[in-house]
Design an enzyme around this catalytic site. Structure first.
Site, short mmCIF file in Angstrom:
data_model
loop_
_atom_site.label_atom_id
_atom_site.label_comp_id
_atom_site.label_asym_id
_atom_site.label_seq_id
_atom_site.Cartn_x
_atom_site.Cartn_y
_atom_site.Cartn_z
N PRO A 89 -11.81 0.89 2.54
CA PRO A 89 -11.42 2.24 2.98
C PRO A 89 -10.63 3.00 1.93
CG PRO A 89 -10.35 0.53 4.33
CD PRO A 89 -11.31 -0.16 3.42
N GLU A 116 -7.43 -8.37 6.23
CA GLU A 116 -6.58 -7.21 5.92
C GLU A 116 -6.87 -6.64 4.54
OE1 GLU A 116 -5.60 -9.38 8.14
OE2 GLU A 116 -5.25 -7.81 9.62
N ARG A 154 -33.87 4.40 0.94
CA ARG A 154 -34.81 5.45 1.35
C ARG A 154 -35.04 6.51 0.28
NH1 ARG A 154 -32.90 9.75 2.99
NH2 ARG A 154 -34.39 10.42 4.57
N ASP A 169 -34.64 16.52 4.29
CA ASP A 169 -33.54 15.95 5.07
C ASP A 169 -32.29 16.78 5.16
OD1 ASP A 169 -34.45 13.50 5.72
OD2 ASP A 169 -33.68 12.57 3.90
CL1 6GU Z 1 -16.10 0.27 3.04
N1 6GU Z 1 -14.53 -0.99 4.74
C1 6GU Z 1 -13.70 -1.01 5.78
N2 6GU Z 1 -13.16 -2.18 6.16
N3 6GU Z 1 -13.37 0.06 6.49
C2 6GU Z 1 -13.93 1.21 6.10
C3 6GU Z 1 -14.79 1.32 5.03
C4 6GU Z 1 -15.08 0.18 4.34
N4 6GU Z 1 -15.18 2.61 4.90
C5 6GU Z 1 -14.55 3.24 5.87
N5 6GU Z 1 -13.80 2.43 6.61
#
Ligand code: 6GU
Length: 250
Positions: A89, A116, A154, A169
């Site tokens: 994230p 974590e 794709r 698209d």
């Molecule tokens: Cl790539 N991993 C995790 N654990 N949470 C996320 C993410 C990735 N992308 C958005 N939230």
């Protein structure tokens, strides 16, 4: 296009990768997705992939050794010549532009983090890129990896039967797509717009473009900043904005 996915949950990814378009693309040899179980690269009796964080604070952290061993053994001489993407994230946000960028490579490694987090040395010395799929937190990178494989695959020539489909698209042109209808022409009293039944291809194309602009204006005005727009498009947008102002002032 070759994908190497490093995960603790290869089984949960299997079904999606073998269904429908991605399954056919693999059978046709247009893409290859290799799933590597990180646990297979542990060396202790308990096959440990995570440990407590230095400094305390709870939660578990993925150990570096199995991840380095897995990626180095799978990539071999290609190490350093291809992207090694850590799904986190904290990464840069994935979008159609990033998908197009990744599709330029012939081989791509995706590391799915769990728990974590992942030991910082993986981020610094193994990954060459970090990607997030949006501003929310998932329990692991597996869904993110599937999303990236899907969006990139794709774009590979031949994966979608119809090459036009990629161009039209949502997001490819920077606009949302127009509405789609199929038979029946009347369903529970809800009619398909008359223009689509007219057989007049020029009128249909104009209607679709207007719908596409209207949708984008209402739902994702932010996209209009970077969309490919010609003068006719700008006139339509001006008109739509005028109509809106009239409605709200009444
Ligand atoms: Cl790539 N991993 C995790 N654990 N949470 C996320 C993410 C990735 N992308 C958005 N939230």
């Amino acid at each position: 296009m070759n994908f190497d996915v490093f995960t603790l949950l290869p089984d949960v990814m299997q079904a999606y990768l073998h269904a429908s378009i991605l399954g056919k693309a693999q059978e046709a040899g247009l893409i290859h997705v290799k799933l590597h179980n990180i646990r297979d690269f542990t060396t202790d009796r308990h096959r440990t992939t995570d440990d407590e964080p230095y400094g305390g604070g709870g939660g578990m952290v993925m150990k570096p050794e199995p991840l380095f061993a897995a990626v180095e053994s799978a990539l071999g001489d290609d190490m350093g010549k291809m992207p090694v993407v850590l799904l986190t994230p904290q990464g840069r946000l994935f979008d159609q532009g990033v998908a197009r960028e990744l599709a330029q490579h012939t081989r791509l490694a995706l590391i799915c983090g769990r728990y974590e987090g992942v030991d910082e040395r993986v981020r610094c010395h193994l990954a060459t890129d970090e990607i997030s799929i949006g501003d929310y937190v998932l329990t692991g990178g597996e869904l993110a990896a599937l999303i990236i494989v899907d969006a990139v695959a794709r774009l590979i020539t031949g994966v979608l039967g119809d090459t036009q489909a990629v161009k039209k698209d949502s997001h490819a042109s920077g606009l949302l797509e127009h509405p789609h209808y199929t038979r029946p022409a009347s369903f529970r009293g809800w009619e398909v717009p008359e223009v689509l039944l007219s057989g007049d291809h020029a009128r249909i194309a104009a209607w679709r473009r207007e719908q596409s602009l209207q949708r984008t204006l209402h739902r994702r005005p932010d996209l209009l900043e970077h969309a490919e727009l010609d003068e006719a498009d700008r006139n339509i947008l001006d008109q739509l904005l005028k109509e809106e102002r009239n409605h709200s002032s009444r």
